[in-house]
Design a protein around this motif. Structure first.
Motif, PDB file in Angstrom:
ATOM      1  N   GLN A  27       0.829  -1.211   0.000  1.00 45.03           N
ATOM      2  CA  GLN A  27       0.000   0.000   0.000  1.00 45.03           C
ATOM      3  C   GLN A  27       0.859   1.254   0.000  1.00 45.03           C
ATOM      4  N   VAL A  28       1.880   1.279   0.840  1.00 44.18           N
ATOM      5  CA  VAL A  28       2.754   2.446   0.931  1.00 44.18           C
ATOM      6  C   VAL A  28       3.493   2.660  -0.388  1.00 44.18           C
ATOM      7  N   ALA A  29       4.061   1.595  -0.940  1.00 44.46           N
ATOM      8  CA  ALA A  29       4.805   1.718  -2.202  1.00 44.46           C
ATOM      9  C   ALA A  29       3.895   2.216  -3.321  1.00 44.46           C
ATOM     10  N   ALA A  30       2.699   1.668  -3.407  1.00 44.62           N
ATOM     11  CA  ALA A  30       1.759   2.100  -4.451  1.00 44.62           C
ATOM     12  C   ALA A  30       1.392   3.566  -4.265  1.00 44.62           C
ATOM     13  N   ASN A  31       1.160   3.975  -3.035  1.00 43.38           N
ATOM     14  CA  ASN A  31       0.799   5.364  -2.758  1.00 43.38           C
ATOM     15  C   ASN A  31       1.905   6.320  -3.213  1.00 43.38           C
ATOM     16  N   TYR A  32       3.155   6.003  -2.870  1.00 46.66           N
ATOM     17  CA  TYR A  32       4.248   6.889  -3.244  1.00 46.66           C
ATOM     18  C   TYR A  32       4.556   6.829  -4.736  1.00 46.66           C
ATOM     19  N   GLY A  45       7.017  19.211   1.156  1.00 45.37           N
ATOM     20  CA  GLY A  45       8.407  18.912   1.482  1.00 45.37           C
ATOM     21  C   GLY A  45       8.959  17.666   0.827  1.00 45.37           C
ATOM     22  N   ILE A  46       8.178  17.005  -0.014  1.00 41.09           N
ATOM     23  CA  ILE A  46       8.631  15.782  -0.671  1.00 41.09           C
ATOM     24  C   ILE A  46       8.508  15.963  -2.181  1.00 41.09           C
ATOM     25  N   SER A  47       9.596  15.731  -2.895  1.00 34.24           N
ATOM     26  CA  SER A  47       9.560  15.841  -4.353  1.00 34.24           C
ATOM     27  C   SER A  47       9.061  14.534  -4.961  1.00 34.24           C
ATOM     28  N   LYS A  48       8.730  14.595  -6.217  1.00 32.99           N
ATOM     29  CA  LYS A  48       8.294  13.382  -6.918  1.00 32.99           C
ATOM     30  C   LYS A  48       9.406  12.345  -6.950  1.00 32.99           C
ATOM     31  N   SER A  49      10.643  12.793  -7.144  1.00 34.18           N
ATOM     32  CA  SER A  49      11.752  11.825  -7.181  1.00 34.18           C
ATOM     33  C   SER A  49      11.961  11.190  -5.808  1.00 34.18           C
ATOM     34  N   GLU A  50      11.778  11.949  -4.737  1.00 31.80           N
ATOM     35  CA  GLU A  50      11.887  11.375  -3.392  1.00 31.80           C
ATOM     36  C   GLU A  50      10.783  10.354  -3.145  1.00 31.80           C
ATOM     37  N   SER A  51       9.596  10.629  -3.671  1.00 27.99           N
ATOM     38  CA  SER A  51       8.489   9.681  -3.528  1.00 27.99           C
ATOM     39  C   SER A  51       8.811   8.371  -4.221  1.00 27.99           C
ATOM     40  N   LEU A  52       9.391   8.459  -5.406  1.00 29.80           N
ATOM     41  CA  LEU A  52       9.770   7.258  -6.148  1.00 29.80           C
ATOM     42  C   LEU A  52      10.870   6.490  -5.416  1.00 29.80           C
ATOM     43  N   GLU A  53      11.835   7.213  -4.856  1.00 30.31           N
ATOM     44  CA  GLU A  53      12.910   6.577  -4.098  1.00 30.31           C
ATOM     45  C   GLU A  53      12.347   5.870  -2.862  1.00 30.31           C
ATOM     46  N   VAL A  58      10.868   0.744   0.029  1.00 30.82           N
ATOM     47  CA  VAL A  58       9.851  -0.148   0.604  1.00 30.82           C
ATOM     48  C   VAL A  58       9.817  -1.454  -0.180  1.00 30.82           C
ATOM     49  N   LYS A  59       9.862  -1.374  -1.502  1.00 27.68           N
ATOM     50  CA  LYS A  59       9.828  -2.588  -2.328  1.00 27.68           C
ATOM     51  C   LYS A  59      11.063  -3.452  -2.103  1.00 27.68           C
ATOM     52  N   GLN A  60      12.221  -2.822  -1.891  1.00 31.04           N
ATOM     53  CA  GLN A  60      13.422  -3.605  -1.572  1.00 31.04           C
ATOM     54  C   GLN A  60      13.203  -4.390  -0.279  1.00 31.04           C
ATOM     55  N   PHE A  61      12.602  -3.754   0.709  1.00 30.44           N
ATOM     56  CA  PHE A  61      12.328  -4.432   1.969  1.00 30.44           C
ATOM     57  C   PHE A  61      11.371  -5.603   1.759  1.00 30.44           C
ATOM     58  N   LEU A  62      10.373  -5.414   0.907  1.00 28.31           N
ATOM     59  CA  LEU A  62       9.423  -6.494   0.621  1.00 28.31           C
ATOM     60  C   LEU A  62      10.107  -7.663  -0.074  1.00 28.31           C
ATOM     61  N   VAL A  63      11.072  -7.385  -0.936  1.00 26.81           N
ATOM     62  CA  VAL A  63      11.850  -8.462  -1.577  1.00 26.81           C
ATOM     63  C   VAL A  63      12.565  -9.262  -0.498  1.00 26.81           C
ATOM     64  N   PHE A  64      13.164  -8.568   0.463  1.00 25.64           N
ATOM     65  CA  PHE A  64      13.826  -9.269   1.556  1.00 25.64           C
ATOM     66  C   PHE A  64      12.840 -10.162   2.307  1.00 25.64           C
ATOM     67  N   LEU A  65      11.685  -9.615   2.667  1.00 28.93           N
ATOM     68  CA  LEU A  65      10.702 -10.395   3.425  1.00 28.93           C
ATOM     69  C   LEU A  65      10.224 -11.618   2.657  1.00 28.93           C
ATOM     70  N   GLN A  66       9.979 -11.457   1.381  1.00 27.89           N
ATOM     71  CA  GLN A  66       9.380 -12.536   0.609  1.00 27.89           C
ATOM     72  C   GLN A  66      10.383 -13.575   0.135  1.00 27.89           C
TER      73      GLN A  66
END
Length: 111
Positions: A27-32, A45-53, A58-66
């Motif tokens: 949910q968080v990754a999709a939102n950002y 205070g958050i740029s579009k590039s920061e949102s993508l980063e 978050v997705k890297q963390f999900l790869v670790f979990l899965q």
């Protein structure tokens, strides 16, 4: 917690079980990603590039979990921030003990 506090988000997930953390992360990754692509308003205070980063972290963390592997491109700081959640999930028997071995420093080989 500010919208762009990845380590704060990780800490906030420690009370959840593995499947809930994955759901929350998706949910968080999709939102950002929606913010980064202009489908949702950018948070102050958050740029579009920061949102993508942020979504990528978050997705890297999900790869670790899965997959119980260290994701490509994860920073050492982020990698070490995964460990407390890993420990809790191992304690709850939602991850194998071997997952903690990934955080050990590799042995130095003799010359």
């Amino acid at each position: 917690m500010s919208g762009y506090d990845f380590h704060g988000w990780l800490e906030s997930q420690i009370t959840f079980d593995c499947s809930q953390i994955v759901d929350n992360g998706l949910q968080v990754a999709a939102n950002y990603e929606l913010i980064a692509k202009g489908y949702k308003p950018v948070e102050p205070g958050i740029s579009k590039s920061e949102s993508l980063e942020y979504a990528e972290r978050v997705k890297q963390f999900l790869v670790f979990l899965q997959y119980c592997v260290k994701p490509n491109g994860v920073t050492d700081e982020d990698w070490q921030a995964y460990r407390p959640i890993c420990q809790v999930l191992v304690d709850r028997q939602q991850m194998k003990n071997e997952a903690l071995d990934l955080f050990k420093e590799p042995a130095l080989s003799a010359p």
